[in-house]
Enzyme design. Sequence first.
Site, PDB file in Angstrom:
ATOM      1  N   ASP A 107      43.118  53.963  38.390  1.00 20.07           N
ATOM      2  CA  ASP A 107      43.316  52.571  37.974  1.00 20.07           C
ATOM      3  C   ASP A 107      44.393  51.943  38.853  1.00 20.07           C
ATOM      4  O   ASP A 107      45.215  52.653  39.441  1.00 20.07           O
ATOM      5  CB  ASP A 107      43.792  52.516  36.515  1.00 20.07           C
ATOM      6  CG  ASP A 107      42.669  52.814  35.518  1.00 20.07           C
ATOM      7  OD1 ASP A 107      41.509  52.899  35.927  1.00 20.07           O
ATOM      8  OD2 ASP A 107      42.987  52.959  34.312  1.00 20.07           O
ATOM      9  N   GLN A 137      42.147  44.630  42.946  1.00 18.44           N
ATOM     10  CA  GLN A 137      42.226  43.449  42.072  1.00 18.44           C
ATOM     11  C   GLN A 137      42.030  42.152  42.861  1.00 18.44           C
ATOM     12  O   GLN A 137      42.787  41.858  43.789  1.00 18.44           O
ATOM     13  CB  GLN A 137      43.607  43.432  41.397  1.00 18.44           C
ATOM     14  CG  GLN A 137      43.843  44.651  40.518  1.00 18.44           C
ATOM     15  CD  GLN A 137      45.315  45.059  40.459  1.00 18.44           C
ATOM     16  OE1 GLN A 137      46.024  44.991  41.457  1.00 18.44           O
ATOM     17  NE2 GLN A 137      45.757  45.502  39.292  1.00 18.44           N
ATOM     18  N   ARG A 158      36.327  50.138  42.880  1.00 16.79           N
ATOM     19  CA  ARG A 158      36.006  49.311  41.699  1.00 16.79           C
ATOM     20  C   ARG A 158      36.706  47.964  41.876  1.00 16.79           C
ATOM     21  O   ARG A 158      37.926  47.914  42.008  1.00 16.79           O
ATOM     22  CB  ARG A 158      36.531  49.979  40.428  1.00 16.79           C
ATOM     23  CG  ARG A 158      36.421  49.087  39.187  1.00 16.79           C
ATOM     24  CD  ARG A 158      37.409  49.487  38.096  1.00 16.79           C
ATOM     25  NE  ARG A 158      37.194  50.827  37.613  1.00 16.79           N
ATOM     26  CZ  ARG A 158      38.180  51.586  37.091  1.00 16.79           C
ATOM     27  NH1 ARG A 158      39.412  51.132  37.003  1.00 16.79           N
ATOM     28  NH2 ARG A 158      37.927  52.811  36.679  1.00 16.79           N
ATOM     29  N   ARG A 260      46.017  44.760  22.959  1.00 16.13           N
ATOM     30  CA  ARG A 260      45.732  44.051  24.222  1.00 16.13           C
ATOM     31  C   ARG A 260      44.318  43.455  24.169  1.00 16.13           C
ATOM     32  O   ARG A 260      44.081  42.321  24.526  1.00 16.13           O
ATOM     33  CB  ARG A 260      45.845  45.034  25.392  1.00 16.13           C
ATOM     34  CG  ARG A 260      46.288  44.379  26.683  1.00 16.13           C
ATOM     35  CD  ARG A 260      46.378  45.381  27.812  1.00 16.13           C
ATOM     36  NE  ARG A 260      47.452  46.321  27.664  1.00 16.13           N
ATOM     37  CZ  ARG A 260      47.483  47.524  28.267  1.00 16.13           C
ATOM     38  NH1 ARG A 260      46.487  47.930  29.028  1.00 16.13           N
ATOM     39  NH2 ARG A 260      48.496  48.331  28.098  1.00 16.13           N
TER      40      ARG A 260
HETATM   41  P1  FAD Z   1      36.670  37.243  32.468  1.00 19.45           P
HETATM   42  O1  FAD Z   1      36.989  36.486  33.698  1.00 19.45           O
HETATM   43  O2  FAD Z   1      37.797  37.566  31.523  1.00 19.45           O
HETATM   44  O3  FAD Z   1      35.540  36.483  31.678  1.00 19.45           O
HETATM   45  C1  FAD Z   1      34.372  35.993  32.353  1.00 19.45           C
HETATM   46  C2  FAD Z   1      33.195  35.990  31.414  1.00 19.45           C
HETATM   47  O4  FAD Z   1      32.834  37.350  31.061  1.00 19.45           O
HETATM   48  C3  FAD Z   1      33.440  35.300  30.087  1.00 19.45           C
HETATM   49  O5  FAD Z   1      33.290  33.877  30.182  1.00 19.45           O
HETATM   50  C4  FAD Z   1      32.382  35.958  29.215  1.00 19.45           C
HETATM   51  O6  FAD Z   1      31.122  35.404  29.472  1.00 19.45           O
HETATM   52  C5  FAD Z   1      32.395  37.396  29.696  1.00 19.45           C
HETATM   53  N1  FAD Z   1      33.373  38.195  28.919  1.00 19.45           N
HETATM   54  C6  FAD Z   1      34.584  38.606  29.315  1.00 19.45           C
HETATM   55  N2  FAD Z   1      35.192  39.328  28.342  1.00 19.45           N
HETATM   56  C7  FAD Z   1      34.358  39.333  27.290  1.00 19.45           C
HETATM   57  C8  FAD Z   1      34.415  39.873  25.964  1.00 19.45           C
HETATM   58  N3  FAD Z   1      35.494  40.535  25.521  1.00 19.45           N
HETATM   59  N4  FAD Z   1      33.358  39.708  25.145  1.00 19.45           N
HETATM   60  C9  FAD Z   1      32.259  39.021  25.569  1.00 19.45           C
HETATM   61  N5  FAD Z   1      32.147  38.468  26.818  1.00 19.45           N
HETATM   62  C10 FAD Z   1      33.173  38.618  27.658  1.00 19.45           C
HETATM   63  N6  FAD Z   1      42.402  45.562  35.644  1.00 19.45           N
HETATM   64  C11 FAD Z   1      43.410  46.007  36.434  1.00 19.45           C
HETATM   65  O7  FAD Z   1      44.313  45.240  36.793  1.00 19.45           O
HETATM   66  N7  FAD Z   1      43.446  47.338  36.850  1.00 19.45           N
HETATM   67  C12 FAD Z   1      42.458  48.220  36.523  1.00 19.45           C
HETATM   68  O8  FAD Z   1      42.522  49.393  36.917  1.00 19.45           O
HETATM   69  C13 FAD Z   1      41.373  47.749  35.730  1.00 19.45           C
HETATM   70  N8  FAD Z   1      40.345  48.573  35.414  1.00 19.45           N
HETATM   71  C14 FAD Z   1      39.255  48.059  34.744  1.00 19.45           C
HETATM   72  C15 FAD Z   1      38.153  48.872  34.525  1.00 19.45           C
HETATM   73  C16 FAD Z   1      37.007  48.350  33.922  1.00 19.45           C
HETATM   74  C17 FAD Z   1      35.816  49.221  33.724  1.00 19.45           C
HETATM   75  C18 FAD Z   1      36.987  46.968  33.523  1.00 19.45           C
HETATM   76  C19 FAD Z   1      35.760  46.346  32.885  1.00 19.45           C
HETATM   77  C20 FAD Z   1      38.085  46.169  33.707  1.00 19.45           C
HETATM   78  C21 FAD Z   1      39.238  46.688  34.298  1.00 19.45           C
HETATM   79  N9  FAD Z   1      40.366  45.901  34.514  1.00 19.45           N
HETATM   80  C22 FAD Z   1      41.394  46.376  35.291  1.00 19.45           C
HETATM   81  C23 FAD Z   1      40.499  44.571  33.831  1.00 19.45           C
HETATM   82  C24 FAD Z   1      40.078  43.408  34.710  1.00 19.45           C
HETATM   83  O9  FAD Z   1      41.026  43.205  35.731  1.00 19.45           O
HETATM   84  C25 FAD Z   1      39.974  42.090  33.888  1.00 19.45           C
HETATM   85  O10 FAD Z   1      41.222  41.761  33.372  1.00 19.45           O
HETATM   86  C26 FAD Z   1      38.990  42.125  32.752  1.00 19.45           C
HETATM   87  O11 FAD Z   1      37.853  42.870  33.045  1.00 19.45           O
HETATM   88  C27 FAD Z   1      38.537  40.690  32.391  1.00 19.45           C
HETATM   89  O12 FAD Z   1      37.843  40.087  33.455  1.00 19.45           O
HETATM   90  P2  FAD Z   1      36.228  39.965  33.491  1.00 19.45           P
HETATM   91  O13 FAD Z   1      35.810  39.943  34.905  1.00 19.45           O
HETATM   92  O14 FAD Z   1      35.639  41.046  32.669  1.00 19.45           O
HETATM   93  O15 FAD Z   1      35.869  38.598  32.782  1.00 19.45           O
END
Ligand code: FAD
Length: 279
Positions: A107, A137, A158, A260
């Site tokens: 991560d 990121q 990723r 969170r």
């Molecule tokens: P967002 O930009 O938050 O949302 C975009 C759209 O996605 C929304 O409008 C909606 O349609 C859909 N959506 C988003 N969340 C939801 C929900 N809860 N329920 C329903 N629909 C939703 N971050 C790090 O900084 N370091 C890491 O190592 C890291 N590892 C990760 C590993 C995985 C497998 C994932 C999925 C995320 C990880 N993240 C990590 C978090 C990431 O950086 C984002 O903060 C997080 O995924 C939210 O961004 P998003 O692209 O999912 O969507």
Amino acid sequence: MIPPIANNFVAGTSVAAALDRAATNNKNGVNTILNLLGEHHGDPEKATEDTEAYCALVEDISESDVNACISVKPSQIGQEISADQFETNLSRIVETADSHDVFVWVDMEDSETTDVTLDAYERLAREHNGGVGICLQANLKRTRNDLERLSDVPGKVRLVKGAYDEPESVAFKNKSRVDEAYRTLLEDAFEQRDGGIAVGSHDPEMIEYAKTLHQEYGTPYEIQMLMGVREDAQQNLAAEGVDVYQYVPYGSRWIQYFYRRVRERKENALFALRAVVGV
Ligand code: FAD
């Protein structure tokens, strides 16, 4: 014991609960990334304890019949103690995982840790000829260069939008600017890499864009989402033949992670509230 509402986002406190969850995911066509909850260990004993727990987990995965890999937070295995401690512990996990054919994700935490994390990752990925992947990121301005640096490094990348509140000097702060950077990075990844691209996002737009880029370039990819988030979409994508991985946290330190998830989205907060008041 984890209360039922938190069970939506966290598999349980034990390895057995985590492996059960992985088995259920497998039945639904979804692969699993197991994460032992924990971060910011300043005590070397705690960092060693979690390193050993990951090595034991890898053995348990290989003895089970589930398809699962692991994901490790650098600050959980000593990065805040020293770069050497972090690299020694990560190397121990990767060696054990390599000998059991289990993939290891690293991560990415806040931007002050990016260089140390990437340096250790690159050395291990080259030494083990893949078998390990790193999170980058899109909100960080440096990420385009980092992706290019990794273009000939074996292993997987990723791509996420970024979960940490970063200063404007190093990060895009506006959501639409982060989305734009994510799209550009996806294009770069599909164009530059032979494979090993993971789309770590729940965003339907980004997932559709990844499918389009896959059709254009033919580069293999996978979609990664969190446990408890858009699980119907995860199963639908898997049924379409897309490689889907669900990130499944487990362990005794579940409270912080659960809050969170609740804080980041109104729907999650309402869901938690309904479960408490029973409507
Ligand atoms: P967002 O930009 O938050 O949302 C975009 C759209 O996605 C929304 O409008 C909606 O349609 C859909 N959506 C988003 N969340 C939801 C929900 N809860 N329920 C329903 N629909 C939703 N971050 C790090 O900084 N370091 C890491 O190592 C890291 N590892 C990760 C590993 C995985 C497998 C994932 C999925 C995320 C990880 N993240 C990590 C978090 C990431 O950086 C984002 O903060 C997080 O995924 C939210 O961004 P998003 O692209 O999912 O969507």
